[in-house]
Design an enzyme around this catalytic site. Structure first.
Site, PDB file in Angstrom:
ATOM      1  NE  ARG A   1     -28.657  44.990   7.879  1.00 56.89           N
ATOM      2  CZ  ARG A   1     -28.073  46.185   7.961  1.00 56.89           C
ATOM      3  NH1 ARG A   1     -26.755  46.290   7.978  1.00 56.89           N
ATOM      4  NH2 ARG A   1     -28.798  47.283   8.026  1.00 56.89           N
TER       5      ARG A   1
ATOM      6  CE1 TYR B   1     -34.261  20.066  12.457  1.00 51.89           C
ATOM      7  CE2 TYR B   1     -34.683  22.419  12.677  1.00 51.89           C
ATOM      8  CZ  TYR B   1     -33.810  21.376  12.448  1.00 51.89           C
ATOM      9  OH  TYR B   1     -32.479  21.636  12.214  1.00 51.89           O
TER      10      TYR B   1
ATOM     11  CG  ASP C   1     -41.512  23.941   9.185  1.00 52.35           C
ATOM     12  OD1 ASP C   1     -41.366  23.748   7.960  1.00 52.35           O
ATOM     13  OD2 ASP C   1     -40.632  23.666  10.018  1.00 52.35           O
TER      14      ASP C   1
END
Length: 346
Positions: free
Chosen positions: A46, A98, A170
């Site tokens: 993980r 977005y 982004d």
């Protein structure tokens, strides 16, 4: 090291146990330890996995960053950045965003006392107007999805640094081939790896790249504790995809240029932007659906898909209207893409 060479080789070495040139898929959840603590940096997949670590190092190199963190989706990466904040903090972000980012900001994190300002960021002076003592993050998307607005990263970076505010960018639509926000002053770069970086429509993934040691420790804690990390097979697929990123981006850009030239004079196209998004002249929603369904290549109707969670009143303000379609210009022969456009718009 030049970009193409980094895309192929950065973060990757021949496997010491076999000499394999390609990074192996370490399909394991746990790792053998000679004695407690003797784990060569790998304990549980993980948090750490050798395949994913090779990918993260490659991604960091492509953005001229020190650190990379891969997530199971772009939204997983965005979620991790938002978890740096606390109730009462404020975020300045764009009004052309977005839909998934808008949704997580307004439907998830606003419930925890975080305030978001959705503003026109194309003028950096407008950003300064919203800065106050509670502003802890500026979140830029540039070019924006789907109307391709451009934000001056360097100008906003100066505002962020003057006020001790984190700046996250982004960079999905530009890719590191065309834009490197860290070089322009960003603290964090986010990617939906699903798009250009993966490049083969077979992986969903996100990533963060950054330089600051303490910020990396904070984000790595969130990354490990919350567990939105990708598996080794997906990491391998993206490593493979990255090896052609520079070649694919050249083809995307050239195909996009030729399609833009075609659309510029088409009678059914009212206007278009660079991803490419087009608004259809005089088309209602039903006609827009009909035209969208006529395409053989990949197309997106933002109002009913990526931006469906944004209220119509907010969409209309920034031009995400019912008759807008977003084309994902691929690397097919451009003549075939043009023929597809001609038949769909006929």
């Amino acid at each position: 090291m030049k970009f193409g060479t980094k895309a192929i080789h950065a973060g990757q070495e021949p496997d010491p146990s076999t000499g394999a040139i390609m990074t192996p898929i370490f399909q394991t959840s746990t790792y053998w330890q000679k004695s407690p603590g003797d784990n060569k940096g790998f304990e549980y997949s993980r948090g750490t996995n050798p395949t994913r670590k090779a990918l993260e190092d490659c991604l960091a190199a492509l953005e001229n960053a020190k650190y990379g963190l891969a997530f199971s989706s772009g939204m997983g990466a965005t979620d991790a950045v938002m978890k740096l904040l606390a109730p009462g903090d404020e975020v300045i972000t764009g009004n052309d965003l977005y839909g998934g980012s808008y949704r997580i900001f307004t439907k998830i994190f606003s419930n925890y006392g975080i305030k978001f300002h959705f503003i026109d960021m194309t003028d950096s002076e407008n950003v300064q107007k919203y800065v106050n003592d509670q502003t802890k993050l500026i979140w830029i998307e540039t070019p924006t999805n789907p109307t391709m607005q451009i934000v001056d990263i360097e100008a906003v970076s100066k505002i962020a640094k003057q006020n001790n505010i984190l700046l996250a960018v982004d960079n999905t639509f530009a890719s590191p081939y065309l834009q490197n926000p860290i070089d322009l002053g960003a603290d964090i770069v986010m990617h939906s790896v699903t798009k250009y970086l993966g490049g083969h429509s077979d992986v969903v993934m996100g990533a963060l790249m950054l330089n600051d040691d303490e910020l990396y420790k904070r984000l790595w804690f969130i990354y490990n504790a919350c567990g939105a990390t990708p598996g080794p097979m997906d990491s391998f697929l993206v490593l493979r995809g990255l090896k052609t990123l520079h070649l694919r981006m050249k083809a995307h850009c050239e195909n996009g240029r030729q399609i833009a030239e075609f659309l510029k004079t088409h009678p059914k196209v009212e206007k278009f932007t660079g991803m490419i998004s087009i608004t259809l002249k005089g088309a209602d929603l039903q006609e827009t659906y009909r035209i969208a369904s006529s395409f053989k290549s990949l197309i997106n109707h933002p109002v009913s898909m990526t931006h469906g969670s944004i209220p119509k009143s907010e969409r209309d303000k920034v031009g995400v209207v019912d008759n807008l379609l977003r084309l994902s210009v691929g690397v097919e022969d451009v003549e075939d893409l043009l023929e597809d456009l001609k038949q769909a718009l006929s």
